[in-house]
Write a protein that holds these residues in place. Structure first.
Motif, short mmCIF file in Angstrom:
data_model
loop_
_atom_site.label_atom_id
_atom_site.label_comp_id
_atom_site.label_asym_id
_atom_site.label_seq_id
_atom_site.Cartn_x
_atom_site.Cartn_y
_atom_site.Cartn_z
N MET A 1 1.03 -0.55 0.00
CA MET A 1 -0.24 0.05 0.19
C MET A 1 0.84 0.57 -0.01
O MET A 1 0.40 0.08 0.44
N THR A 2 4.03 0.16 -1.20
CA THR A 2 3.55 1.48 -1.01
C THR A 2 4.18 2.18 0.21
O THR A 2 3.72 0.89 -0.80
N PRO A 3 3.47 0.98 -0.86
CA PRO A 3 2.21 1.46 -0.28
C PRO A 3 3.53 2.52 -0.90
O PRO A 3 3.20 2.23 1.23
N GLN A 10 4.10 8.03 -7.26
CA GLN A 10 3.99 6.67 -7.58
C GLN A 10 3.21 5.95 -6.28
O GLN A 10 3.42 5.91 -5.22
N HIS A 11 2.45 5.06 -6.89
CA HIS A 11 1.45 4.21 -5.81
C HIS A 11 2.08 2.91 -5.15
O HIS A 11 3.10 2.37 -5.84
N GLY A 12 1.84 2.44 -4.17
CA GLY A 12 2.31 1.34 -3.63
C GLY A 12 2.23 1.32 -2.09
O GLY A 12 1.60 2.11 -1.62
N SER A 13 2.79 0.15 -1.60
CA SER A 13 2.82 0.15 0.05
C SER A 13 4.21 0.53 0.48
O SER A 13 5.25 0.33 -0.35
N HIS A 14 4.23 1.30 1.39
CA HIS A 14 5.36 1.74 1.80
C HIS A 14 5.66 1.50 3.28
O HIS A 14 4.90 1.11 4.22
N GLY A 15 6.91 1.66 3.45
CA GLY A 15 7.44 1.16 5.07
C GLY A 15 8.27 2.13 5.56
O GLY A 15 8.86 1.81 6.92
N HIS A 16 8.53 3.30 4.89
CA HIS A 16 9.37 4.18 5.80
C HIS A 16 8.95 5.52 6.31
O HIS A 16 8.04 5.59 7.11
N ARG A 17 9.11 6.49 5.70
CA ARG A 17 8.72 7.95 6.33
C ARG A 17 7.17 7.98 6.17
O ARG A 17 6.49 7.74 5.32
N GLU A 28 -6.85 5.39 -0.49
CA GLU A 28 -7.79 5.06 -1.58
C GLU A 28 -7.21 4.41 -2.71
O GLU A 28 -7.62 3.52 -3.50
N ILE A 29 -6.04 4.85 -3.12
CA ILE A 29 -5.35 4.57 -4.21
C ILE A 29 -4.80 3.08 -4.08
O ILE A 29 -4.83 2.16 -4.90
N LEU A 30 -4.31 2.72 -2.67
CA LEU A 30 -3.91 1.56 -2.47
C LEU A 30 -4.99 0.35 -2.49
O LEU A 30 -4.94 -0.79 -2.87
N GLU A 31 -6.20 0.77 -2.22
CA GLU A 31 -7.45 0.16 -2.10
C GLU A 31 -7.76 -0.26 -3.54
O GLU A 31 -7.81 -1.56 -3.77
N LEU A 32 -7.60 0.65 -4.32
CA LEU A 32 -8.13 0.44 -5.77
C LEU A 32 -6.97 -0.49 -6.35
O LEU A 32 -7.39 -1.35 -7.26
N ASP A 33 -5.95 -0.19 -6.16
CA ASP A 33 -4.64 -1.00 -6.49
C ASP A 33 -4.83 -2.45 -6.38
O ASP A 33 -4.90 -3.52 -7.17
N ALA A 34 -5.45 -2.70 -5.04
CA ALA A 34 -5.50 -4.15 -4.57
C ALA A 34 -6.74 -4.72 -5.29
O ALA A 34 -6.62 -5.86 -5.62
N LEU A 236 -8.40 7.92 -12.31
CA LEU A 236 -8.62 9.21 -11.79
C LEU A 236 -7.58 9.63 -10.58
O LEU A 236 -6.96 10.58 -10.60
N GLY A 237 -7.34 8.74 -9.76
CA GLY A 237 -6.60 8.86 -8.38
C GLY A 237 -5.37 8.96 -8.92
O GLY A 237 -4.48 9.69 -8.47
N SER A 238 -4.90 7.96 -9.81
CA SER A 238 -3.59 7.99 -10.35
C SER A 238 -3.20 9.07 -10.96
O SER A 238 -2.11 9.89 -10.82
#
Length: 290
Positions: A1-3, A10-17, A28-34, A236-238
């Protein structure tokens, strides 16, 4: 999610900041991506070259849980620890876990994975990182941390994307053909500065961190928009996020055409078009700790 996505569209799941703007919009972008790419995520989890069914899994940069829930589905006896910098994303993930009846199989940990000291994540036999490693400011250090974290013989799956998805035909919109390509090109210098590891070959970096890379696979995605109305919302979100970075480099004519695509009331809006598709690539590296 990225994120997380503190700068990049850039969308995705993220783990840092921790993301400092529009956490709900990113969710919302992460949910649509999934939702849109569920089949591809399931295909990757089914492909993983595992020697046995994992029981403890860590999802690094889990976002709102696209990978977490795909892994829970794929491995019904496993427990997943979802790690992300965003408290909001993890709260949504917990709510979804409750709704799906799997809350007892999920733990969440809010953490900055760019830190040189990670929280105790146990000793997982599978670590999953989807669209999160390229956001790391110190990816070599993060890879070494994963190597230390994994159980001996455990597998590390790094899933990355070659760039932001494309949605429009090349000749669209009619008044400004090729607009999407120009908008993407306008973000290139930004990405080169802020996310220099996007699109990287993670194989050599994994090897340098002590892993043995067992396999690599690229999945080409081409999903016709007619399959689900979510693709219009995903586009749209992207494109909204791309506009936030690309606008200064676009011509006035391109910006006007892009704004029409983003206007839900405009006849050219991506929400009204019947010629959309999701075109992207996902590459996964499967690396084992000896």
């Amino acid at each position: 999610m990225t994120p997380g996505h503190e700068h990049s569209p850039q969308h995705g799941s993220h783990g840092h900041r921790h993301e400092q703007h529009d956490d709900s919009g990113q969710a919302e972008i992460l949910e649509l991506d999934a939702e849109v790419l569920a089949e591809q995520i399931a295909e990757i989890t089914a492909w993983l070259p595992l020697k046995s069914e994992p029981r403890q899994i860590a999802d690094l940069g889990s976002g709102t849980g696209a990978g977490t829930f795909a892994l829970l589905d794929r491995f019904p006896d496993a427990h997943v620890t979802a790690v992300d910098a965003s408290a909001g994303h993890l709260q949504l993930l917990r709510e979804k876990a409750c709704a799906r009846g799997v809350r007892d199989r999920v733990s969440t940990v809010q953490a900055d994975l760019d830190s040189d000291r990670w929280p105790d994540l146990g000793t997982p036999d599978l670590v999953w990182a989807s669209a999160s490693m390229h956001h790391m400011a110190h990816p070599e250090r993060a890879l070494r941390s994963v190597h230390e974290l994994l159980a001996p013989g455990g597998l590390f799956a790094v899933v990355e994307l070659d760039g932001f998805p494309r949605f429009l035909p090349a000749d669209a919109p009619a008044e400004r053909p090729g607009l999407e390509d120009r908008a993407h090109a306008a973000t290139d210098s930004f990405h080169a500065e802020h996310v220099p590891h996007r699109g990287a070959d993670w194989g050599p970096m994994l090897t340098a961190a002590g892993f043995g890379v067992e396999d690599e696979r690229t999945i080409t995605v081409n999903i016709e928009g007619a399959r689900t109305e979510a693709i219009g919302r995903y586009a749209l979100g992207s494109l909204q996020r791309i506009r936030s970075v690309a606008a200064p480099a676009l011509s006035a004519e391109d910006l006007t055409a892009l704004d029409a695509l983003l206007d839900a009331d405009d006849p050219n809006s991506v929400l009204r078009r019947d010629d959309l598709a999701v075109r992207t690539k996902r590459t996964v590296w499967a690396a084992r700790r000896a």
